[in-house]
Design an enzyme around this catalytic site. Sequence first.
Site, PDB file in Angstrom:
ATOM      1  N   ASP A  93       0.848  -1.186   0.000  1.00 44.85           N
ATOM      2  CA  ASP A  93       0.000   0.000   0.000  1.00 44.85           C
ATOM      3  C   ASP A  93       0.888   1.241   0.000  1.00 44.85           C
ATOM      4  O   ASP A  93       1.853   1.345   0.755  1.00 44.85           O
ATOM      5  CB  ASP A  93      -0.884  -0.016   1.249  1.00 44.85           C
ATOM      6  CG  ASP A  93      -1.973   1.028   1.213  1.00 44.85           C
ATOM      7  OD1 ASP A  93      -1.683   2.178   0.830  1.00 44.85           O
ATOM      8  OD2 ASP A  93      -3.123   0.708   1.576  1.00 44.85           O
ATOM      9  N   GLU A 214     -10.969  11.256 -31.920  1.00 47.81           N
ATOM     10  CA  GLU A 214     -10.862   9.808 -31.786  1.00 47.81           C
ATOM     11  C   GLU A 214     -12.181   9.178 -32.201  1.00 47.81           C
ATOM     12  O   GLU A 214     -13.255   9.612 -31.761  1.00 47.81           O
ATOM     13  CB  GLU A 214     -10.516   9.434 -30.346  1.00 47.81           C
ATOM     14  CG  GLU A 214      -9.127   9.924 -29.931  1.00 47.81           C
ATOM     15  CD  GLU A 214      -8.835   9.723 -28.465  1.00 47.81           C
ATOM     16  OE1 GLU A 214      -7.680   9.399 -28.139  1.00 47.81           O
ATOM     17  OE2 GLU A 214      -9.754   9.891 -27.642  1.00 47.81           O
ATOM     18  N   ASP A 233      -8.561  15.990 -19.655  1.00 45.20           N
ATOM     19  CA  ASP A 233      -7.845  14.819 -20.130  1.00 45.20           C
ATOM     20  C   ASP A 233      -6.842  15.159 -21.223  1.00 45.20           C
ATOM     21  O   ASP A 233      -5.696  14.689 -21.190  1.00 45.20           O
ATOM     22  CB  ASP A 233      -8.835  13.770 -20.642  1.00 45.20           C
ATOM     23  CG  ASP A 233      -8.164  12.442 -20.971  1.00 45.20           C
ATOM     24  OD1 ASP A 233      -7.242  12.050 -20.237  1.00 45.20           O
ATOM     25  OD2 ASP A 233      -8.566  11.793 -21.955  1.00 45.20           O
ATOM     26  N   HIS A 238      -2.336  18.339 -23.794  1.00 44.36           N
ATOM     27  CA  HIS A 238      -1.903  18.039 -25.161  1.00 44.36           C
ATOM     28  C   HIS A 238      -2.094  19.225 -26.098  1.00 44.36           C
ATOM     29  O   HIS A 238      -1.175  19.665 -26.783  1.00 44.36           O
ATOM     30  CB  HIS A 238      -2.689  16.850 -25.726  1.00 44.36           C
ATOM     31  CG  HIS A 238      -2.443  15.559 -25.036  1.00 44.36           C
ATOM     32  ND1 HIS A 238      -1.320  15.305 -24.277  1.00 44.36           N
ATOM     33  CD2 HIS A 238      -3.177  14.420 -24.997  1.00 44.36           C
ATOM     34  CE1 HIS A 238      -1.384  14.070 -23.807  1.00 44.36           C
ATOM     35  NE2 HIS A 238      -2.495  13.514 -24.227  1.00 44.36           N
TER      36      HIS A 238
END
Length: 475
Positions: A93, A214, A233, A238
């Site tokens: 952990d 995409e 995201d 990007h």
Amino acid sequence: MPLSSEPQDKPRSDLLVMFGASGDLARKKLFPAIYRLECRHRLGIPVIGVAREDWSDADLHEHCRSSIADAGEDWDQAAFDRLIARMTYVGGDYNDPTTFERLRGAAGLTRHPIFHFAIPPSMFATVADGIHAGGLAEGARLIIEKPFGRDHASAVALNTTLHEKFPESAIFRIDHFVGKEALRSLLVTRFANAIAEPLWNRTYVSSVKITMAEAFGVEDRGSFYDSVGALRDVVQNHLLQMVALLGMEQPVNEHSKALRDEKAKVLEACRVVEPEHFVRGQYAGYLDVAGVRPDSDTETYAAFRLDIDSPRWSGVPFFLRAGKALAETVTEMTIEFKSPPRPLWLRDHSHLPHNSIRIEAKPENFAAITWLHKEPGETMMPDVITLAPPPEERLDTGPEPYELLIEEAMKGDPTLFAREDSVLESWRIVERILTDHEPVERYAQGSWGPSSARRLTQHHGRWPGEPPAPPGPMP
């Protein structure tokens, strides 16, 4: 040859530790990348995989083997044997100090370890603290995956936490898109060609359009994606990195600092995106994906207009869009030039494309120029011609992005990695639209996204891929 020409006197990493070794990113990208490095004799250091699973070294080796096989790599048994001979596993952990005590024992006499954080962002600070407490921080480097924070405030907080234990020079914020051949080639295209650079400004450019589309949906990433969305995201990282490369001034030299200084200046000059310049969408069927909330308002499509208040780009709109389940998979940058002040022989040219330079980073790697010439025959009607390399010359034969970037981080070269100020500026740019926005607009899978996105570019032509408007009547 190094990517930057500055003296390469930094010590090379002597140990690679992969946190999140059992995860999706490690399986799909990292294990194939380090295998390719080993095939080229560019790795040559021990590798420790760390994860919560109760695995043995043999379990990790099998996981590595299947990852390489699933990636479709050419098999080199000798390279694989060399790799797993230096590969060990530490399970535990991340909140448990004994995990890092075992890691310290497995690391041996390492002086310059590099730690790849292929883990959820919520664990970055915990793992960084564990590395420090375990006595492994001195001389170390960290490869930090995106997203780096969820907004400006959380990115500042994360930087503050990391800097308590590690200097900025030890932090490598990775964006694999910057490792793509097309984006690295962009700097040569811009600054090594006298035919391009004089036109690369507000005097001649009408607009810049960047697309990351995409054709597939969220697939099995529903739980993760629903907590992030398209804006966090891929757009904040990007696409804004692509803006920085397209918009930057020529660096004073080829050193990493000079290049990253110019990229930061572009982002600093960008205005905060206003909600009226932002369109959000969600593809039909997204709510049925496992892990997605039934009433989710998370966007799978994001598009906005970006304005840059710099002498080079003032008045030139940059249009950015990214989305899933769209008409095709393509990542491209299109620089559209203004029309001539009096276009001779064009009674109605509204249906004809502007002169443009199109740079495709995915699925192929090439640049194309579009212009008008005379249609064969007696008339003076214009025709469109596109100059581009033949298909066999569009292949990216260089190293894969993760392969390249891991090696550059091991060498200590930060050229292709995001610096703290650039990351914070990127969050500043999208800060308002993270929370101030309209509900998502549904769009059909296989389309080009919400119809309202067309209004963003209505005075600057159409988005790439959209059908042209029919020609108007002859006067």
